[in-house]
Structure formats: C-alpha cells, structure tokens
Design an enzyme around this catalytic site. Sequence first.
Site, mmCIF file in Angstrom:
data_model
loop_
_atom_site.group_PDB
_atom_site.id
_atom_site.type_symbol
_atom_site.label_atom_id
_atom_site.label_comp_id
_atom_site.label_asym_id
_atom_site.label_seq_id
_atom_site.Cartn_x
_atom_site.Cartn_y
_atom_site.Cartn_z
ATOM 1 N N ASP A 74 -8.937 66.816 70.070
ATOM 2 C CA ASP A 74 -9.659 68.367 69.949
ATOM 3 C C ASP A 74 -9.099 69.222 69.193
ATOM 4 O OD1 ASP A 74 -11.049 70.697 70.915
ATOM 5 O OD2 ASP A 74 -11.850 69.723 72.341
ATOM 6 N N SER A 111 -16.733 73.166 70.300
ATOM 7 C CA SER A 111 -16.583 71.806 70.659
ATOM 8 C C SER A 111 -17.778 71.255 71.241
ATOM 9 C CB SER A 111 -15.324 71.531 71.850
ATOM 10 O OG SER A 111 -14.128 71.867 71.306
ATOM 11 N N THR A 139 -16.322 68.496 75.104
ATOM 12 C CA THR A 139 -16.345 67.045 74.390
ATOM 13 C C THR A 139 -16.517 65.921 75.101
ATOM 14 O OG1 THR A 139 -14.712 68.050 73.030
ATOM 15 C CG2 THR A 139 -14.905 65.679 72.735
ATOM 16 N N GLU A 180 -10.436 61.280 74.552
ATOM 17 C CA GLU A 180 -10.066 62.832 74.118
ATOM 18 C C GLU A 180 -8.671 63.246 74.362
ATOM 19 O OE1 GLU A 180 -11.689 67.477 74.127
ATOM 20 O OE2 GLU A 180 -11.587 66.260 75.989
ATOM 21 N N ASP A 219 -6.220 71.349 71.437
ATOM 22 C CA ASP A 219 -7.319 72.715 71.336
ATOM 23 C C ASP A 219 -6.342 73.803 72.034
ATOM 24 O OD1 ASP A 219 -9.753 73.706 70.549
ATOM 25 O OD2 ASP A 219 -9.783 74.086 72.768
ATOM 26 N N HIS A 273 -5.088 77.474 70.678
ATOM 27 C CA HIS A 273 -5.852 78.676 71.291
ATOM 28 C C HIS A 273 -4.696 79.575 71.921
ATOM 29 C CE1 HIS A 273 -10.078 78.109 70.483
ATOM 30 N NE2 HIS A 273 -10.071 76.892 71.271
ATOM 31 N N ASP A 279 -13.026 67.455 66.696
ATOM 32 C CA ASP A 279 -14.263 68.037 66.546
ATOM 33 C C ASP A 279 -14.400 69.345 65.584
ATOM 34 O OD1 ASP A 279 -12.438 69.275 68.132
ATOM 35 O OD2 ASP A 279 -13.630 69.418 69.878
ATOM 36 N N HIS A 280 -13.203 69.853 65.486
ATOM 37 C CA HIS A 280 -12.981 70.842 64.481
ATOM 38 C C HIS A 280 -11.540 71.225 64.331
ATOM 39 C CE1 HIS A 280 -11.454 73.155 68.098
ATOM 40 N NE2 HIS A 280 -12.444 72.590 68.809
ATOM 41 N N HIS A 298 -11.003 78.834 66.310
ATOM 42 C CA HIS A 298 -11.154 77.642 65.596
ATOM 43 C C HIS A 298 -11.013 77.725 64.071
ATOM 44 C CE1 HIS A 298 -13.627 75.655 69.286
ATOM 45 N NE2 HIS A 298 -12.264 75.836 69.337
#
Length: 504
Positions: free
Chosen positions: A59, A119, A181, A331, A336, A340, A377-378, A467
């Site tokens: 992620d 996500s 996710t 995952e 992620d 962040h 996912d990104h 993101h």
Amino acid sequence: MKKLVLAALLLTAPALAAPLKTTASAEPTWKKSEAELAERLKTPGANARAKNVILIVGDGMGISTITAARIYEAQKKARAAGGTYPGFEGGEENLLSFERLPNRALVKTYNTNAQVPDSAGTASAMTNGAKTRIGVLGINPGQGPQTCATPAEFPTPLARLARDRGMGVGIVTTTRVTHATPAAMYAHAPSRDWEGADRDYGAEARKSGCPDIASQLIAFPGGMDVVLGGGLSKFRPRADEKGAGRDDGRDLIAEWQKANPKGSFVAAAPEFRALDPRSKTPVIGLFNASHLDFAVDADRQKEPSLAELATFAVRKLQSRPGNKGYVLMIEGGKIDHGHHLSNAYRALDETAELSEAVAQVLKLVDLKDTLVLVTADHSHVFTMAGYPPRGNDILGLIRPLPGGEGGGKTDEAGNSLDQKGRTMPTLGYANGPAEVRVGSRVLNSDKASTDPDFLQPKTFQTASESHGGEDVALFAGGPGSALASGTIEQSTIFHIMAHALGWE
C-alpha cells in the site's frame, strides 16, 4: 492416451465452465481492460493457466519507495552483519525479493473522478475489474447508498468469484481487515469509512441500510478460509462509552464462532503460533484493536510479523480439501501509514518487511501453478534527490560528490547546504505534517535524519502527507504473468488474474 492426459488436466485445472457474471462488465474501464488483455494474448505464455493466485499489495509502494527501500534493506543487512554485506557496495545493487519476478508493467492508478487516487477506488479496480470513484468500495461509478437495497446490482468481487468456483479464499494485512485494500476483496460500501457500527458510521449514514464492512466479512457467502490482520474493535461491542467498538451490541466474533464451532479465533501471537496451518477449519486472527503496529514498534509476543501471517495463510490454503486452488490477498499496509506521517524510516522498513514476506511466500509456492502478482494501489509524494554519493546512508544527509554534481557550500561535517544554509536529507516529501505521535513517541524534524522518529522535510505542511498520482509497478511470476507488460489500467490486473484462472 490423449484422453487420459486430457482427463488428468481437467481434474487439476481451475473450474473453466462458469463464465464471469458481474455488473462491472458494462463499465467502460472493464471494456478497456478487456482490450488491453486481448492485445497481450499472443505473447508467449499468455494463455498458461494458474491453479492459484496470490495478489500482494504494498500500500503506497511507489517507484521511489521501491528504489529507496532496496538500498535501505541492503544497508540494514550490512549493519546487522557488522558493516559488510558481500556483493553490495552501497546498497544500490540490491533487489527486493519481488523485483526478481520475471515480468512487469506500469499501472495507471487514477480513479474515475480523481487524478490522484485513494486505496478504496484503486483496490476496487484490482478486485472488481473496473475502475470506480475515490473513497468507495466494490461499487460501480454510478452507484450509491441506494444500491444497498438491491445488492445484486453491485459488481462481484474477486473473493466471491473464487468462492463461487469452490476455491479457497484468504486475506492477510497489517491494517484492519476492514480497511480499504483488504475490504475490496469482499465488500460493497458507498464509503470506505463504514467499517463497523461505530462513530465512523453514524446514525444518519446508517439510514441507507448498507451493512457495515465488518458484518459483510462475517456474512461472506461460504466464509473465508483465513483472515489475518488487525481491527478487532470493528467486530466487538464497545466496552464503555469512551472506548472504540461497535455500538449496536453485536459481537461479530461470537457470531462467527457460533457459525463455525470448529473454527479458530486468535488475538495474540502465541495463540496464533500454536495453530496448525494444515487444519481444515477456518481461522480468524485479529491482533490489534485497530491497525497492527509498525514493525519497528511491534511487540512480537502480541503481534506476528507479516512474513509469519503470510506463510501461515499460504500453508493453510495449500492444505485446503478439494484441490480446487485458492485466491489470496496479502497487504503490506503500513508502508502507506509511514508515508502519511512523512516518516521515511517506517515507510522503508515496512517495505523491507513486505520484501521478506514475499521471499518466504515464494519459497512455499510453485510458479508452475501459482500466479504471483506484486503491486501497489498508489504512490506517494516521496522524493529521492540531491546527488548523494554511492553508499551514502539512504536516510542520511546529502554530501557533495568530489568534483562533481552537487557541489557548493558545506557545513563542518561536510554535508551539503541549501541556499538558506540548511542541511538536506536525500529523502523528502512534497507535503506532510510538522509533528505527529506514534503511540507515546513524538516524531518531528528536530531529530537526526537517521533517527527512526525523524520526519522528512516537505514543501507544504499538511495534516497528513498525500498520495501521489504517478504510475506504480506490477511485478509478476507464474502462469499468466506474461500478460504483465507495457502500461496498463489498474483494472487490467483483475483481468490478468481472471484469464490465468480460466474465468472467461
């Protein structure tokens, strides 16, 4: 003799007779993904059939994250080995485990209404076969809460398609198992935040009649074989008025145990490690009220590692009766979360954790019958810049190359200075917070750049780093992996899996 060979192949192949039935097939991005798949069907190996599929999602694991993490992983191993790591001069030559898979593609991640995605929309594309809006799970772009009254109109997600064909199904994550996710594997929700009957799914929203995501997991038709991650508070009643938990009085774990009297629910690492993965009964393991902790902060007597969770799930699905194959999502969700925070240390450490989990999984599976896909996912607004020399600590400050690029003023320690006289780390962000807390720890930019609690500098200060919208990588090995080539829509990942499993 030919008839005997054909009969043997039919006995071991996935079910081919049941065509895909999903409302997503009317969406433009579904049709575009079908066209992208068709363009690749003449590639040697494109029509090889897989018995099993493992979709592994880092992620937020963008290209810059992969580059920095391969250096971080090698340098971490070198430090653990006393400063030497044979074959790696400074870490740049290293490859993460999944980078050794033979096929790859670039993946376009935009949502139908957003250039930079989230996500929920991206995971839905991978598990439903068509793109959708930002922030929604398992619903078509034109659908909203009213569709909960007619759930048959929702697209059919990957886990349901597999279960309908008699296959095993599992989910492993370092986030809540109801988070965006993993939830895309099985759930439909007009808002990704409707994870449980709690403060995040308020009374006004509940008038829609849409079931919360946790209750959808427990009610999943046929049940999941294995679910491992965090998020226990989404399944258990609130202990008091201030605590997290469900406010509807339901104990979903008790309901699941009643429906699965031989199943195993575990909430701590020792109980989990005592389980036999060869058992034929389902397992749910929820090791934190919310997300699992970052690996660097985790108590391994309470929370198993991602590699432990992933290998257990693979072994369990491999031993499932019926021999009809399985679909598993794994995952690494905390990559992620580190980004962040604008905390490169934790983001890269979590990427190295995912790399180790993939390495262990690849030891267990046979790429002759199992398609393994590793992607993100990104991305994130994460940069690696400034002309540091080879072997420079990836978390360290930039030093100028002798007689080369990046010259200019330096401090007494030989670190490059910017035009305002400030030292510069190699890694940075376009946006993010000035200070955050992780448990009792305070993270900010006042610490040394190599400190695990250092926050990278950023161009704009925001409550949370955002993101990124650039393409991400897809790495693939096993039957059907030849379809991973060129630049593809994110929804095409679903079609690669479906084609490999013979679901046309």
